[in-house]
Design a protein around this motif. Structure first.
Motif, mmCIF file in Angstrom:
data_model
loop_
_atom_site.group_PDB
_atom_site.id
_atom_site.type_symbol
_atom_site.label_atom_id
_atom_site.label_comp_id
_atom_site.label_asym_id
_atom_site.label_seq_id
_atom_site.Cartn_x
_atom_site.Cartn_y
_atom_site.Cartn_z
ATOM 1 N N GLY A 25 -10.159 -49.453 6.886
ATOM 2 C CA GLY A 25 -9.733 -50.173 8.075
ATOM 3 C C GLY A 25 -8.499 -49.589 8.726
ATOM 4 N N GLY A 26 -8.062 -48.415 8.225
ATOM 5 C CA GLY A 26 -6.957 -47.735 8.882
ATOM 6 C C GLY A 26 -5.627 -47.813 8.176
ATOM 7 N N SER A 27 -5.517 -48.563 7.077
ATOM 8 C CA SER A 27 -4.225 -48.658 6.389
ATOM 9 C C SER A 27 -4.435 -49.130 4.955
ATOM 10 N N ASN A 28 -3.407 -48.913 4.119
ATOM 11 C CA ASN A 28 -3.418 -49.454 2.760
ATOM 12 C C ASN A 28 -3.188 -50.966 2.832
ATOM 13 N N TRP A 29 -3.768 -51.708 1.902
ATOM 14 C CA TRP A 29 -3.585 -53.149 1.908
ATOM 15 C C TRP A 29 -3.876 -53.733 0.535
ATOM 16 N N MET A 30 -3.525 -54.987 0.358
ATOM 17 C CA MET A 30 -3.780 -55.703 -0.882
ATOM 18 C C MET A 30 -4.845 -56.759 -0.643
ATOM 19 N N GLY A 31 -5.810 -56.829 -1.555
ATOM 20 C CA GLY A 31 -6.848 -57.836 -1.458
ATOM 21 C C GLY A 31 -6.497 -59.060 -2.285
ATOM 22 N N ALA A 32 -7.444 -59.967 -2.389
ATOM 23 C CA ALA A 32 -7.234 -61.180 -3.180
ATOM 24 C C ALA A 32 -6.936 -60.822 -4.635
ATOM 25 N N ASN A 33 -6.091 -61.632 -5.274
ATOM 26 C CA ASN A 33 -5.758 -61.488 -6.687
ATOM 27 C C ASN A 33 -5.082 -60.162 -7.021
ATOM 28 N N GLY A 34 -4.450 -59.525 -6.022
ATOM 29 C CA GLY A 34 -3.691 -58.314 -6.282
ATOM 30 C C GLY A 34 -4.491 -57.036 -6.292
ATOM 31 N N LEU A 35 -5.732 -57.070 -5.845
ATOM 32 C CA LEU A 35 -6.527 -55.854 -5.743
ATOM 33 C C LEU A 35 -5.854 -54.889 -4.759
ATOM 34 N N ARG A 36 -5.712 -53.632 -5.151
ATOM 35 C CA ARG A 36 -5.007 -52.636 -4.359
ATOM 36 C C ARG A 36 -6.007 -51.730 -3.647
ATOM 37 N N VAL A 37 -5.812 -51.535 -2.352
ATOM 38 C CA VAL A 37 -6.729 -50.704 -1.556
ATOM 39 C C VAL A 37 -5.948 -49.550 -0.931
ATOM 40 N N ILE A 38 -6.446 -48.328 -1.152
ATOM 41 C CA ILE A 38 -5.845 -47.113 -0.605
ATOM 42 C C ILE A 38 -6.774 -46.566 0.475
ATOM 43 N N ASP A 39 -6.243 -46.361 1.678
ATOM 44 C CA ASP A 39 -7.055 -45.848 2.786
ATOM 45 C C ASP A 39 -7.167 -44.330 2.709
ATOM 46 N N GLY A 40 -8.402 -43.828 2.850
ATOM 47 C CA GLY A 40 -8.648 -42.394 2.724
ATOM 48 C C GLY A 40 -8.625 -41.607 4.007
ATOM 49 N N GLY A 41 -8.386 -42.241 5.135
ATOM 50 C CA GLY A 41 -8.168 -41.494 6.366
ATOM 51 C C GLY A 41 -9.332 -41.383 7.318
ATOM 52 N N LEU A 42 -10.501 -41.945 6.987
ATOM 53 C CA LEU A 42 -11.643 -41.833 7.896
ATOM 54 C C LEU A 42 -11.604 -42.850 9.023
ATOM 55 N N GLY A 43 -10.535 -43.599 9.142
ATOM 56 C CA GLY A 43 -10.412 -44.550 10.240
ATOM 57 C C GLY A 43 -9.947 -43.909 11.528
ATOM 58 N N SER A 44 -9.609 -42.616 11.491
ATOM 59 C CA SER A 44 -9.145 -41.932 12.696
ATOM 60 C C SER A 44 -10.256 -41.878 13.737
ATOM 61 N N PRO A 45 -9.951 -42.083 15.029
ATOM 62 C CA PRO A 45 -10.980 -42.041 16.067
ATOM 63 C C PRO A 45 -11.507 -40.641 16.334
ATOM 64 N N ASP A 46 -10.773 -39.624 15.928
ATOM 65 C CA ASP A 46 -11.173 -38.237 16.170
ATOM 66 C C ASP A 46 -11.904 -37.687 14.954
ATOM 67 N N LEU A 47 -13.120 -37.115 15.157
ATOM 68 C CA LEU A 47 -13.917 -36.625 14.034
ATOM 69 C C LEU A 47 -13.158 -35.567 13.249
ATOM 70 N N GLY A 48 -12.571 -34.580 13.954
ATOM 71 C CA GLY A 48 -11.832 -33.543 13.266
ATOM 72 C C GLY A 48 -10.654 -34.116 12.504
ATOM 73 N N GLY A 49 -9.957 -35.063 13.131
ATOM 74 C CA GLY A 49 -8.834 -35.708 12.468
ATOM 75 C C GLY A 49 -9.267 -36.493 11.256
ATOM 76 N N ARG A 50 -10.416 -37.141 11.342
ATOM 77 C CA ARG A 50 -10.935 -37.907 10.207
ATOM 78 C C ARG A 50 -11.226 -36.990 9.033
ATOM 79 N N VAL A 51 -11.917 -35.882 9.312
ATOM 80 C CA VAL A 51 -12.295 -34.972 8.234
ATOM 81 C C VAL A 51 -11.053 -34.371 7.580
ATOM 82 N N MET A 52 -10.127 -33.860 8.392
ATOM 83 C CA MET A 52 -8.920 -33.252 7.829
ATOM 84 C C MET A 52 -8.093 -34.281 7.070
ATOM 85 N N GLY A 53 -7.948 -35.483 7.656
ATOM 86 C CA GLY A 53 -7.196 -36.528 6.981
ATOM 87 C C GLY A 53 -7.822 -36.929 5.663
ATOM 88 N N ALA A 54 -9.158 -37.009 5.641
ATOM 89 C CA ALA A 54 -9.858 -37.392 4.420
ATOM 90 C C ALA A 54 -9.724 -36.320 3.347
#
Length: 367
Positions: A48-77
């Motif tokens: 969804g574009g950012s790191n966040w915490m879910g219910a009960n302390g579940l940790r979520v790390i964003d891998g970078g594919l939320g970028s609107p630019d395809l090239g940016g998504r691939v490089m970021g990922a």
């Protein structure tokens, strides 16, 4: 136990865009595991574009594919995945979960850290080749890797049907079944005393929309509703004769509650049939196709119909409209089966599977 889930997408519950049932099931199960004291980290290529915490302390790390630019998504990922492998030892996972698409990343992590890896399969399309241009195919290989999903030593499937289907298509490891979880309380109200409104989830041809619309034409005295019609903007609805088309919604229960019955005239081998169980738990009559994993979802053969026999669908629906009470014994049996699919029961199934994978001395049973 520490669990690392490597997933293509994992958006928060307040995400406003369309979210598939498989992603919703994964989120609920992992948050429930976290609630039992397990350490859960999700590395999602699109969180969804950012790191966040879910219910009960579940940790979520964003891998970078939320970028609107395809090239940016691939490089970021690519950069994010490189950082992930450097961080893996500090995450100290006991088990790694992946999807068919991310299994290559999981296998690399498994080799790097000596951790068992299981592929979670929630639909047949998950293990099918991804259509698209050569450029997109190359991008996927760069981001996810190229190891086939059949190389995973363990598998968690959405149904017995899907587990067996995976075996027929090259998987040879140990497999478990964890059904989609349901966290709403089953209603104890009576079944509808009359049937005048009939619903369906989805508008794709393989979902059986042609059968549904044909029934609407043959039965003009009944109101038909297509819930989650992609041709209608989210939050809007369109009336066509006795058919109401409702746009996409991530919370379909309100629309299901407005119906007396739900049809699933699916024309392909659906892995399970979450919508059928949701409707049954909401005390709605259900008819479903007699193929794929739908018989497991419905729980009574009297509610199953040949997807190619339009006359049989009309006959069953006509009998339901004329005499709903004739189907209540079958629906009671379906309801009993549906109550066993609660979030706590399915979390226990997943927990047991993970424990067996993580323990070298345990016998890997096929469930």
């Amino acid at each position: 136990m520490n669990v690392l889930a490597l997933l293509p997408s994992f958006r928060p519950s307040d995400y406003l865009g369309p979210v598939g049932g498989g992603e919703i099931s994964n989120r609920r199960l992992l948050e429930s595991l976290a609630g039992r004291g397990h350490g859960i980290t999700v590395y999602a290529f699109n969180a969804g574009g950012s790191n966040w915490m879910g219910a009960n302390g579940l940790r979520v790390i964003d891998g970078g594919l939320g970028s609107p630019d395809l090239g940016g998504r691939v490089m970021g990922a690519l950069l994010a995945r490189a950082r992930l492998h450097k961080k893996l030892p500090a995450l100290t996972p006991d088990v790694i979960l992946t999807t068919a698409g991310t299994v290559a990343t999981g296998l690399r992590a498994s080799r790097q850290n000596g951790v068992p890896v299981a592929v979670v399969v929630r639909a047949i399309r998950d293990i099918m080749p991804v259509a698209g241009s050569a450029a997109k195919a190359l991008a996927r290989r760069l981001v996810y890797g190229s190891d086939p999903w059949t190389q995973a030593p363990y598998l968690i499937a959405n149904s017995r049907f899907l587990r067996d289907y995976c075996r027929k298509n090259g998987f040879n490891g140990a497999g478990w079944v964890v059904y989609p979880p349901f966290d709403d309380e089953p209603l104890e109200t009576p079944w509808p005393s009359s049937v005048s409104k009939v619903g369906m989830i989805g508008s794709a041809p393989n979902k059986g929309i042609e059968t549904f619309i044909s029934l609407a034409r043959r039965m003009p005295q009944i109101d038909f509703k297509v819930i989650g019609d992609r041709s209608v903007p989210p939050g809007e609805r369109r009336l066509e004769g006795n058919v109401t088309r409702v746009g996409w919604t991530n919370a379909p229960l309100d629309e299901i509650d407005s119906c007396d019955a739900l049809l699933m005239p699916t024309r392909y081998h659906e892995a399970f049939g979450r919508a059928a169980v949701e409707a049954i738990r909401r005390r709605k009559y259900v008819f479903a196709s007699s193929i794929g994993g739908l018989p497991e979802a419905v729980g009574d053969s009297r509610l199953l119909i040949d997807p190619d026999d339009l006359d049989a669908w009309q006959d069953s629906l006509t009998r339901l409209v004329r005499k709903p009470e004739a189907f209540r014994v079958a629906m009671d049996r379906a309801f009993e089966a549906a109550t066993e699919l609660g979030i706590e029961a399915q979390t226990t199934c997943l927990e047991q599977a993970l424990c067996e994978m993580a323990s070298p001395s345990s016998a890997h049973t096929q469930k």
